[in-house]
Scaffold this active site. Structure first.
Site, PDB file in Angstrom:
ATOM      1  N   GLY A 280      -4.140  -4.261  -4.362  1.00 34.79           N
ATOM      2  CA  GLY A 280      -5.179  -3.293  -4.698  1.00 34.79           C
ATOM      3  C   GLY A 280      -4.474  -2.003  -5.048  1.00 34.79           C
ATOM      4  CG  HIS A 281      -1.424  -1.943  -7.315  1.00 34.01           C
ATOM      5  ND1 HIS A 281      -0.425  -2.482  -8.068  1.00 34.01           N
ATOM      6  CD2 HIS A 281      -1.230  -2.442  -6.060  1.00 34.01           C
ATOM      7  CE1 HIS A 281       0.327  -3.265  -7.312  1.00 34.01           C
ATOM      8  NE2 HIS A 281      -0.149  -3.261  -6.093  1.00 34.01           N
TER       9      HIS A 281
ATOM     10  CG  ASP B   2      -1.851  -1.212   1.229  1.00 36.82           C
ATOM     11  OD1 ASP B   2      -2.251  -1.651   0.147  1.00 36.82           O
ATOM     12  OD2 ASP B   2      -2.140  -1.727   2.332  1.00 36.82           O
TER      13      ASP B   2
ATOM     14  CD  GLN C 272       1.134  -8.790  -2.724  1.00 36.61           C
ATOM     15  OE1 GLN C 272       1.884  -9.436  -3.441  1.00 36.61           O
ATOM     16  NE2 GLN C 272      -0.098  -8.503  -3.072  1.00 36.61           N
TER      17      GLN C 272
HETATM   18  P1  IMO Z   1      -0.681  -4.058  -2.431  1.00 38.91           P
HETATM   19  O1  IMO Z   1      -0.133  -4.595  -3.726  1.00 38.91           O
HETATM   20  C1  IMO Z   1      -0.824  -4.574   1.896  1.00 38.91           C
HETATM   21  C2  IMO Z   1      -0.846  -8.649   3.465  1.00 38.91           C
HETATM   22  C3  IMO Z   1      -2.114  -9.141   4.120  1.00 38.91           C
HETATM   23  C4  IMO Z   1      -1.541 -10.112   5.121  1.00 38.91           C
HETATM   24  C5  IMO Z   1      -0.381 -10.748   4.377  1.00 38.91           C
HETATM   25  C6  IMO Z   1      -0.704 -12.060   3.703  1.00 38.91           C
HETATM   26  O2  IMO Z   1      -1.982  -3.384  -2.548  1.00 38.91           O
HETATM   27  O3  IMO Z   1       0.353  -3.236  -1.757  1.00 38.91           O
HETATM   28  P2  IMO Z   1      -2.145 -12.736   1.585  1.00 38.91           P
HETATM   29  O4  IMO Z   1      -3.552 -12.434   1.225  1.00 38.91           O
HETATM   30  O5  IMO Z   1      -1.150 -12.251   0.589  1.00 38.91           O
HETATM   31  O6  IMO Z   1      -1.918 -14.173   1.926  1.00 38.91           O
HETATM   32  O7  IMO Z   1      -1.895 -11.943   2.951  1.00 38.91           O
HETATM   33  O8  IMO Z   1       0.000  -9.789   3.377  1.00 38.91           O
HETATM   34  N1  IMO Z   1      -1.024  -8.118   2.095  1.00 38.91           N
HETATM   35  C7  IMO Z   1      -0.978  -6.835   1.768  1.00 38.91           C
HETATM   36  N2  IMO Z   1      -0.839  -5.741   2.531  1.00 38.91           N
HETATM   37  N3  IMO Z   1      -0.907  -4.409   0.566  1.00 38.91           N
HETATM   38  C8  IMO Z   1      -1.030  -5.500  -0.231  1.00 38.91           C
HETATM   39  O9  IMO Z   1      -0.977  -5.409  -1.567  1.00 38.91           O
HETATM   40  C9  IMO Z   1      -1.109  -6.779   0.363  1.00 38.91           C
HETATM   41  N4  IMO Z   1      -1.246  -8.039  -0.101  1.00 38.91           N
HETATM   42  C10 IMO Z   1      -1.177  -8.850   0.967  1.00 38.91           C
HETATM   43  O10 IMO Z   1      -2.804  -8.096   4.733  1.00 38.91           O
HETATM   44  O11 IMO Z   1      -1.015  -9.435   6.234  1.00 38.91           O
HETATM   45 MG    MG Z   2      -3.074  -1.824  -1.836  1.00 37.40          MG
END
Ligand code: IMO
Ligand code: MG
Length: 446
Positions: A42-43, A15, A223
């Site tokens: 979620g971009h 994020d 992520q």
């Molecule tokens: P973007 O690309 C923030 C976190 C989840 C959880 C951990 C594992 O938007 O930055 P998962 O569903 O991958 O098995 O969850 O990773 N997480 C993220 N946190 N931004 C994301 O994506 C995330 N994708 C997974 O909250 O702690």
């Molecule tokens: Mg996001």
């Protein structure tokens, strides 16, 4: 000479604002590729007064004439893809023309999602805080060599293979005593598989390497590096390689093809889900950051945990990713703070260190350096010269600490709210070209 694959990565816990930056940079790259992760991402993009969120589709999709690739390292849910495509089509964009999908990407089945929920329910207090999109179980099947891949949908025995994997999942769900209807979303998923057949399904490694023979490409990370399966705060991580190594395995390219690595960070930290977060704030300052920064999940709506910027963790991910250019997001959210803190070392069990410890259960006390706030609205500023001196001091401190220049400062969600301090070509040619370096040293000597 062949072109380079430049990379955008989140350096924190996700994020960071990758969607906005990829959208801004995408104007310079004819192609954008996702190399890992899936619809857990979620971009968010904001332009022409509108907001968009993409999850599996690369953030370059909205740029005219762009080519977008879902790489082999991605896990793909055809249902989510179809939903996303419907949103993109509303913008008069035909995703089937602009999106190319690797045959080697693994498929997320409806039962993968159920397994995600079952594992989290079984973990109780130790749960990861997964987005419940089926990411972990799909990568588990990939690594244990049971997965189904996008290219398999064209095989005559696809249904049989699907049934075999589903049966395996039903057994696991039953072992976990997880009550659910494993066939609830199956019809929808199967029709989304038919939809998927309408795309250009590619041999990603050939496609990307051929492309790089004469055109550049941008790889878009999902992520953040602190959620990397190997280098994040395991087990509170996601299940893919979110760091720069994942680009090579996820797209099938050699490390020598990688050019710039743009590392994105927010001027503070957030985390969703469980796991260590040394600078987390539980007071009104944390709440103020959450409100001003709108720190609620783009996909799940969950409130994000908020805290001060952690330079120890940031230096660690800058190192792992070989970041060449830093991009700082959301410093405008700190406009109204008297004092701004950054964590510059940890006290781990009473001993001061500038390294991230192995033991995630270690008691980490952040040691802060404080800066006077600039107390000025930065959102309208478009020129570096107009930035307040307090802010300039703050970013200079960070550049010195991290040893990498901050090339871009984002001061709001819109495409236009961006200050580009120097284009990457400019400072690398200065830093990397030997004649320039010699000239500079000679001038400095004079
Ligand atoms: P973007 O690309 C923030 C976190 C989840 C959880 C951990 C594992 O938007 O930055 P998962 O569903 O991958 O098995 O969850 O990773 N997480 C993220 N946190 N931004 C994301 O994506 C995330 N994708 C997974 O909250 O702690
Ligand atoms: Mg996001």
């Amino acid at each position: 000479m062949s072109s380079k694959l430049d990379v955008v990565l989140g350096l924190q816990w996700g994020d960071e604002g990758k969607g906005k930056i990829v959208d801004v940079l995408a104007g310079r790259y004819p192609a954008v590729a996702r190399f890992q992760g899936g619809p857990n991402a979620g971009h968010s993009l904001h332009f022409d007064g509108k907001n968009f969120v993409v999850r599996s589709i690369p953030s370059g999709i909205f740029r005219e004439g762009s080519t977008n690739i879902i790489g082999s390292g991605v896990v793909l849910d055809p249902i989510t893809l179809r939903e996303e495509c419907a949103n993109v089509e509303k913008m008069n964009i035909n995703p089937k023309e602009k999106l190319f999908i690797s045959k080697k990407a693994n498929l997320i089945l409806p039962t993968h999602r159920l397994l995600d929920a079952a594992y989290e329910a079984a973990a109780g207090k130790g749960k990861i805080g997964s987005t419940l999109k089926g990411i972990g179980p799909t990568y588990t099947d990939k690594i244990s060599r049971h997965g189904l891949r996008v290219g398999d949908i064209l095989a005559p025995d696809f249904r049989e293979r699907f049934e075999k994997l589903k049966a395996r999942h039903i057994q696991l769900l039953s072992d976990l005593h997880f009550e659910c209807d494993p066939e609830k979303d199956e019809a929808e998923w199967m029709s989304a598989i038919e939809f998927l057949k309408g795309f250009n399904l590619i041999d990603c490694e050939y496609f990307v390497n051929k492309w790089l023979e004469n055109k550049p490409m941008l790889a878009e990370g999902a992520q953040g590096s602190m959620l990397d399966i190997d280098y994040g705060s395991y087990p509170f991580v996601t299940s893919s390689s979110t760091t720069v190594g994942g680009v090579c395995t996820g797209l099938g390219v050699a490390p020598s093809k990688i050019g710039h690595v743009y590392g994105i960070f927010k001027a503070y930290c957030t985390r969703v889900g469980s796991g260590p977060f040394p600078t987390e704030l539980f007071d009104e300052t944390g709440e103020k950051i959450r409100q001003v920064g709108h720190e609620f999940g783009a996909v799940t709506g969950r409130p994000r945990r908020c805290g001060w910027l952690d330079l120890v963790a940031l230096k660690y991910t800058v190192m792992i990713d070989g970041v060449t250019d830093l991009i700082m997001m959301k410093s405008d959210c700190l406009d109204d703070f008297e004092t701004i803190k950054v964590c510059t070392s940890y006290k781990v069990d009473g001993v001061e260190t500038d390294q991230v410890p192995f033991d995630i259960a270690a008691q980490i006390e952040p040691v802060y350096t404080e800066f006077p706030g600039w107390k000025k609205d930065l959102t309208g500023i478009r020129k570096e010269s107009e930035l307040p001196q307090e802010f300039k001091n703050y970013i200079k401190f960070m550049e010195d600490y991290l040893g990498v220049p901050i090339s871009i400062i984002s001061l709001g969600p819109d495409r236009e709210a961006t200050i580009e301090r120097y284009r990457s070509e400019e400072h690398t040619s200065e830093l990397q070209s030997l004649p320039n370096l010699v000239c500079r040293l000679l001038l400095e000597k004079k």
